[in-house]
Motif scaffolding. Structure first.
Motif, PDB file in Angstrom:
ATOM      1  N   HIS A 153     113.014  12.775  -5.624  1.00 19.02           N
ATOM      2  CA  HIS A 153     112.293  11.885  -4.716  1.00 19.02           C
ATOM      3  C   HIS A 153     112.390  10.443  -5.191  1.00 19.02           C
ATOM      4  CE1 HIS A 153     110.693  15.489  -2.857  1.00 19.02           C
ATOM      5  NE2 HIS A 153     110.047  14.753  -1.964  1.00 19.02           N
ATOM      6  N   ALA A 154     112.232  10.226  -6.491  1.00 20.34           N
ATOM      7  CA  ALA A 154     112.280   8.865  -7.020  1.00 20.34           C
ATOM      8  C   ALA A 154     113.680   8.278  -6.920  1.00 20.34           C
ATOM      9  CB  ALA A 154     111.804   8.866  -8.476  1.00 20.34           C
ATOM     10  N   LEU A 155     114.710   9.102  -7.065  1.00 17.38           N
ATOM     11  CA  LEU A 155     116.088   8.607  -6.985  1.00 17.38           C
ATOM     12  C   LEU A 155     116.434   8.122  -5.582  1.00 17.38           C
ATOM     13  CD1 LEU A 155     117.925  11.273  -9.189  1.00 17.38           C
ATOM     14  CD2 LEU A 155     117.563   8.864  -9.746  1.00 17.38           C
ATOM     15  N   LYS A 156     115.804   8.698  -4.570  1.00 13.17           N
ATOM     16  CA  LYS A 156     116.050   8.228  -3.203  1.00 13.17           C
ATOM     17  C   LYS A 156     115.497   6.820  -3.011  1.00 13.17           C
ATOM     18  CE  LYS A 156     116.146  12.851  -1.113  1.00 13.17           C
ATOM     19  NZ  LYS A 156     115.459  13.799  -0.171  1.00 13.17           N
ATOM     20  N   GLU A 157     114.391   6.513  -3.690  1.00 12.47           N
ATOM     21  CA  GLU A 157     113.801   5.188  -3.571  1.00 12.47           C
ATOM     22  C   GLU A 157     114.513   4.164  -4.441  1.00 12.47           C
ATOM     23  OE1 GLU A 157     109.489   2.924  -4.175  1.00 12.47           O
ATOM     24  OE2 GLU A 157     109.563   5.103  -3.939  1.00 12.47           O
ATOM     25  N   VAL A 158     115.024   4.621  -5.596  1.00 15.20           N
ATOM     26  CA  VAL A 158     115.719   3.713  -6.516  1.00 15.20           C
ATOM     27  C   VAL A 158     117.125   4.272  -6.743  1.00 15.20           C
ATOM     28  CG1 VAL A 158     115.533   2.435  -8.680  1.00 15.20           C
ATOM     29  CG2 VAL A 158     113.472   3.369  -7.623  1.00 15.20           C
TER      30      VAL A 158
END
Length: 507
Positions: free
Chosen positions: A346-351
């Motif tokens: 999930h965090a990789l999609k944002e960053v």
């Protein structure tokens, strides 16, 4: 008719030897009693002489081959006969007493892997083996490969001893097929009365003790002719013996045009009393590769680490509530790793830059998440990859991690299962680590370090309470990831872990 040259008697309790040097080459004319080759054992050095005059037609056991007593070394034909090619058909030929010879070959090593090192032989020359029984283990840069016996019989020769680097599809050993086949043939057959050709006169010389290893005579002669000292040559033979090819390499080294890499600082002198209690072991290929890649990561990436901590009580409560139902339905235990994988995806999609890599002057952004999960094994750290982890549910992630972890510990991971990762998670907490700075797994730009869960006092709503806390560490390549992006990524992981409902709602 060809005359066989066989391994002579090697002395009491000595059952095998290594072919150290051939003094004649294929096609050479030989006279009676000409020295053909020299064998080395742990105790003695044995010279093998020609039993008849003629031409050296075939060399069955080249230099470096481990052979048993009475094993076939070569064949001498009539002076006018055409010589055979080196080792050609050697495995297919068999005497009436030896049975059919089967080659043991290096198996497929995986895409882009061209060589391996023989790490361990589990059988020795003369042993009876069953079909599919593990004979030896090979090491490549990434995986260990087991080599099974292709047929039942007797292991008659080990062509690639431990420590040998072999190419893909190279020959490792030979097996004499059939029950009892290949048993070393005595000088006089007791069953038929037929005379077996003698290996010729031999001269046995007692070698120096193990702590004062005797080098091959051909190597001594080559060193004397080249005018170089023994200290300038690194021996690759058994127990560090210097072989003829080692001298050739040492002589050629000063003339090499390519500059040598910067050597490590020499080791400080060690008192003799301490040296006697030390053990020197060659690094495995896997450990050498780990060392090289980690140092490359430090040298090439602008590596930086940012830290945070996460309250694990939310995950632990959810896990305790549903773990029995989860295992009953999916057939796998609900661990912490699936929560971390989901939080990271999930965090990789944002960053997305944390999931990217640098290729020359380009940045390659990846619209997928191939999650590397570092696993400790007896041989070293390996990183199998959970492909398309962003498209998987908790159960699928847990099953895949369990499968890859088991294969990693058994040394059965393929190269394909460890390539192509875009981000890595390393869990040092399983070993008790409270805080660390993980090193990047190049060419990736980020790695998350998990640590030990420890009860600590924290302030919640103005009250000091005891909570199960874990430190998180994100190491990243500052060439592509800015500090803002790195901190944002770690905060998003923290938020998702402290409130697992966010993962279910894709928040």
């Amino acid at each position: 008719m060809a005359t066989e040259v066989r391994v002579p008697s090697l002395g009491e309790s000595v059952t095998e030897a290594t072919v150290a040097t051939w003094f004649k080459k294929l096609g050479d004319a030989v006279a009676v009693d000409d020295m053909l080759c020299e064998l080395e054992t742990d105790k003695v050095t044995v010279e093998v002489h020609a039993p008849v005059a003629g031409r050296l037609d075939e060399i069955v056991a080249p230099e470096g081959t481990t052979v048993g007593v009475a094993a076939l070394l070569a064949q001498i034909g009539a002076a006018g006969a055409a010589p055979a090619k080196l080792n050609e058909g050697a495995a297919a030929k068999a005497s009436a007493k030896e049975g059919k010879m089967i080659d043991v070959m290096v198996p497929a090593l995986g895409e882009s892997v061209s060589e391996a090192t023989v790490s361990t032989w589990f059988r020795k020359v003369g042993d009876t083996v069953a079909q599919d029984e593990m004979l030896c283990e090979l090491e490549t840069d990434k995986v260990s490969v087991e080599v099974p016996a292709p047929a039942a019989g007797v292991l008659t020769a080990i062509i690639a001893p431990e420590g040998t680097t072999v190419a893909a599809s190279a020959r490792l050993a030979t097996i004499s097929e059939g029950e009892g086949a290949g048993t070393p043939v005595p000088a006089q057959s007791q069953t038929s009365g037929e005379q077996v050709p003698s290996a010729g006169p031999t001269e046995v010389k007692v070698a120096a003790p193990a702590k004062d290893v005797e080098d091959a005579p051909a190597a001594k002669k080559a060193m004397a002719e080249a005018g170089i000292s023994r200290d300038a040559v690194t021996g690759t033979g058994r127990d560090g013996r210097v072989m003829k090819e080692d001298v050739a390499k040492a002589v050629a080294a000063p003339a090499a045009a390519v500059p040598a890499p910067v050597a490590a600082a020499p080791r400080a002198p060690v008192p003799a009393s301490d040296a006697a209690r030390e053990e020197r072991v060659k690094m495995t290929r896997l450990r050498q590769t780990i060392a090289r890649r980690l140092k490359e990561a430090q040298n090439t990436a602008a590596m930086l680490t940012t830290y945070n901590e996460v309250d694990m009580s939310g995950i632990m409560g959810l896990r305790n509530e549903y773990k029995d139902m989860f295992e009953k339905k999916h057939g796998v235990k609900l661990g912490f790793m699936s929560f971390f994988v989901k939080a990271c995806t999930h965090a990789l999609k944002e960053v997305p830059e944390v999931n990217a890599e640098i290729d020359g002057t380009d940045v390659v952004y990846k619209n997928y998440v191939h999650m590397g999960v570092a696993v400790g094994t007896p041989s070293g750290l390996v990183v199998p990859v959970v492909r398309d982890a962003d498209q998987m549910g908790f159960a699928a992630i847990e099953k895949k991690i369990a499968e890859l972890g088991l294969r990693a510990r058994d040394g059965k991971l393929s190269m394909a299962e460890m390539q192509g990762g875009s981000f890595t998670i390393s869990n040092g907490g399983v070993y008790g680590s409270l805080m660390s700075s993980p090193i990047l797994n190049p060419p990736q730009s980020g790695i998350l370090g998990m640590h030990k869960i420890q009860d600590r006092p924290v302030v919640v709503a103005g009250q000091i309470v005891i909570r199960p806390m874990m430190y998180l560490a994100l190491s990243y390549d500052h060439r592509i990831v800015d500090g803002k992006g790195a901190v944002t990524f770690l905060v998003r992981v923290k938020e998702a872990l402290e409130d697992p409902r966010r993962l279910l709602m894709d928040l």
